[in-house]
Motif scaffolding. Structure first.
Motif, PDB file in Angstrom:
ATOM      1  N   GLU A 100       0.860  -1.177   0.000  1.00 10.50           N
ATOM      2  CA  GLU A 100       0.000   0.000   0.000  1.00 10.50           C
ATOM      3  C   GLU A 100       0.901   1.234   0.000  1.00 10.50           C
ATOM      4  OE1 GLU A 100      -2.758  -0.151   3.219  1.00 10.50           O
ATOM      5  OE2 GLU A 100      -3.562  -2.110   2.646  1.00 10.50           O
ATOM      6  N   PRO A 101       1.280   1.730  -1.197  1.00  6.58           N
ATOM      7  CA  PRO A 101       2.214   2.852  -1.294  1.00  6.58           C
ATOM      8  C   PRO A 101       1.788   4.093  -0.533  1.00  6.58           C
ATOM      9  CG  PRO A 101       1.921   1.808  -3.435  1.00  6.58           C
ATOM     10  CD  PRO A 101       0.889   1.215  -2.525  1.00  6.58           C
ATOM     11  N   ASP A 102       0.514   4.448  -0.622  1.00  3.48           N
ATOM     12  CA  ASP A 102       0.050   5.679   0.031  1.00  3.48           C
ATOM     13  C   ASP A 102       0.195   5.601   1.550  1.00  3.48           C
ATOM     14  OD1 ASP A 102      -0.559   6.663  -2.437  1.00  3.48           O
ATOM     15  OD2 ASP A 102      -2.710   6.286  -2.301  1.00  3.48           O
ATOM     16  N   GLY A 103      -0.013   4.424   2.091  1.00  5.96           N
ATOM     17  CA  GLY A 103       0.081   4.260   3.541  1.00  5.96           C
ATOM     18  C   GLY A 103       1.451   3.832   4.014  1.00  5.96           C
ATOM     19  N   GLY A 104       2.373   3.559   3.068  1.00  4.75           N
ATOM     20  CA  GLY A 104       3.701   3.103   3.456  1.00  4.75           C
ATOM     21  C   GLY A 104       3.664   1.794   4.216  1.00  4.75           C
ATOM     22  N   LYS A 105       2.786   0.871   3.761  1.00  5.29           N
ATOM     23  CA  LYS A 105       2.578  -0.364   4.506  1.00  5.29           C
ATOM     24  C   LYS A 105       2.680  -1.562   3.588  1.00  5.29           C
ATOM     25  CE  LYS A 105      -1.540  -1.740   5.871  1.00  5.29           C
ATOM     26  NZ  LYS A 105      -2.840  -1.818   6.587  1.00  5.29           N
TER      27      LYS A 105
END
Length: 401
Positions: A100-105
């Protein structure tokens, strides 16, 4: 019955797969190549897969090597589905990694969540190569002196020594190109080694963060000054809010190890590197960034000898000491002596057209004297800057790595 979200995930996945170029060979054979070869740059490394070199060049950023998700999936024989917001990678054996790129996860195949950094460059999402390889159980090695990464997905692969020998000419050629790129990327050396006429000053603080760091940052903010903090990993975990604030407000962050104990940090070169790596992990967990800047406990002389430097700097770190020692740890409550000591040394260093790199500590007594020091330095026309990984390091060994 699948929900609407599942339906759209499947539809988008199909579109992604249709647009994805097919791999040029089977990943297990080790002969797979990326779709296009990037030009060598100072921050790149070669990537080996099993017994062959690939054309994909991972890029070093914030302490890790990154690769484009799409090309990496091709190389490792992973199925790519999902959306730009939820990237799904599936191995032939059914193991799934969710990014999940946007959440850095990242959600690993074992179901464990992990924080990770990703970024978009030239329309392509970049992810840490180490995360991809280890998530699917593929061993990965890195030889810093050769700028060579290698992932093994198949049985019977060559050992590293035989692999290096088999690809010696390509490795030597890339290493030469990287060094040439590094030279071209370096800014013109300033007069007398560092800084512009000695009027740019680098303020650094060791041993934090602490319960007093918020006050220290308040003072820096009041005087519109940015500083560089070389921090201890255990302290980072205890005062992570202060670290987040440093990063948010534009201060620079560096590494000071974990223990600050000579007998532990300097036990072996491997021990020193491990402390810096552990410190970097604490930093990343606290603030989502990593650092390539290191300052060993008590400075680099006499303990940080060539063997230690080769090990730690060979891993991509840059060594920074100082040329102005405030001795605030020694004077403590005698803040008048700390002030006089800093001002005298700064003027001496500046007279040689060299920028002062000032060592201070995250101490209550330092906070007491800091406003007076900053006010006088600004009055005398000094500009304050933070240390970056691109600069020529200032250290006691004159080691420019």
């Amino acid at each position: 019955m699948p929900g609407k979200r599942t339906f759209w995930m499947v539809l988008v996945s199909c579109l992604l797969l249709a647009a994805l170029p097919g791999p040029q060979a089977n990943a297990a054979s080790g002969s797979l190549k990326a779709s296009s070869k990037a030009a060598p740059a100072a921050s790149t490394a070669l990537l080996g897969l099993n017994d062959e070199l690939t054309d994909l060049l991972p890029v070093f950023k914030d302490g890790s090597y990154y690769v484009p998700v799409r090309e990496a999936a091709q190389l490792l024989g992973l199925k790519l589905t999902g959306t730009p917001q939820e990237i799904v990678l599936t191995s032939a054996g059914g193991a799934v990694l969710l990014l999940e790129p946007d959440g850095g996860k990242a959600v690993k195949p074992d179901g464990m969540e992990a924080e990770t950094s990703m970024f978009v460059e030239k329309g392509s999402t970049r992810v840490q190569l180490g995360l991809l390889a280890r998530s699917f159980g593929y061993p990965i090695t890195y030889e810093a002196d050769k700028r060579l990464l290698r992932v093994v997905t198949a049985k019977g692969a060559l050992d590293n020594e035989k692999f290096d020998a088999a690809h010696k000419s390509e490795i030597d050629s890339h290493l030469k190109a990287v060094k040439e790129a590094e030279q071209q990327a370096k800014p013109a050396p300033p007069k007398s080694g560092h800084g512009d006429s000695g009027k740019t000053l680098y303020l650094t603080f060791d041993d934090g963060p602490s319960a007093h760091t918020g006050q220290l940052l308040d003072i820096l903010d009041r005087y519109e000054v940015k500083a560089t903090f070389f921090m201890l990993g255990n302290h980072i975990s205890s005062y992570s809010d202060s670290v987040k604030r440093m990063v948010k407000e534009g201060d620079a962050v560096g590494l000071h190890g974990m223990t600050h104990q000579k007998e532990l940090f300097y036990k072996t070169p491997e021990a020193a590197l491990q402390e810096m790596d552990d410190d970097n992990e604490r930093l990343y967990k606290a603030a989502g960034v990593k650092s390539a800047l290191v300052r060993p406990p008590y400075g680099s002389k006499p303990y940080f000898t060539e063997d230690f430097r080769d090990k730690v700097l060979g891993a991509g770190y840059h060594l920074w000491d100082w040329n102005v020692d405030s001795q605030d740890w020694k004077f403590k409550e005698d803040i008048a002596s700390t002030y006089a000591n800093v001002m005298k040394q700064v003027k001496t260093i500046s007279a040689h057209k060299t920028s002062p790199v000032v060592l201070m500590h995250d101490l209550p007594t330092t906070i007491q004297v800091l406003p007076k020091i900053l006010a006088e330095l600004k009055k005398e026309g000094y500009a304050f800057a933070v240390i970056t990984a691109e600069q020529k390091p200032v250290n006691f060994w004159n080691d420019e790595r």
